[in-house]
Design an enzyme around this catalytic site. Structure first.
Site, PDB file in Angstrom:
ATOM      1  N   HIS A  25       0.838  -1.204   0.000  1.00 26.87           N
ATOM      2  CA  HIS A  25       0.000   0.000   0.000  1.00 26.87           C
ATOM      3  C   HIS A  25       0.871   1.252   0.000  1.00 26.87           C
ATOM      4  O   HIS A  25       0.665   2.170  -0.794  1.00 26.87           O
ATOM      5  CB  HIS A  25      -0.909  -0.035   1.230  1.00 26.87           C
ATOM      6  N   ASP A  26       1.873   1.291   0.881  1.00 28.84           N
ATOM      7  CA  ASP A  26       2.755   2.454   0.967  1.00 28.84           C
ATOM      8  C   ASP A  26       3.562   2.637  -0.308  1.00 28.84           C
ATOM      9  O   ASP A  26       3.748   3.761  -0.777  1.00 28.84           O
ATOM     10  CB  ASP A  26       3.684   2.335   2.167  1.00 28.84           C
TER      11      ASP A  26
END
Length: 48
Positions: A25-26
């Site tokens: 996600h990051d």
């Protein structure tokens, strides 16, 4: 709750865990920030 979140991750990523999910996600947000069309007033998807 956390238990339901873990079960959801196990369904979507049977060999992964929450840390792998958060890292993906990051990394996705990090790449999107490099695109001019995806810039915003916030430098991060997380509000500080």
């Amino acid at each position: 709750n956390v238990y339901q979140y873990r079960k959801m991750l196990q369904c979507a990523m049977p060999n992964g865990g929450p840390f792998e999910c958060c890292q993906t996600h990051d990394n996705c947000y990090g790449e999107a920030e490099k695109l001019k069309a995806c810039t915003s007033t916030h430098s991060s998807p997380y509000f500080k």
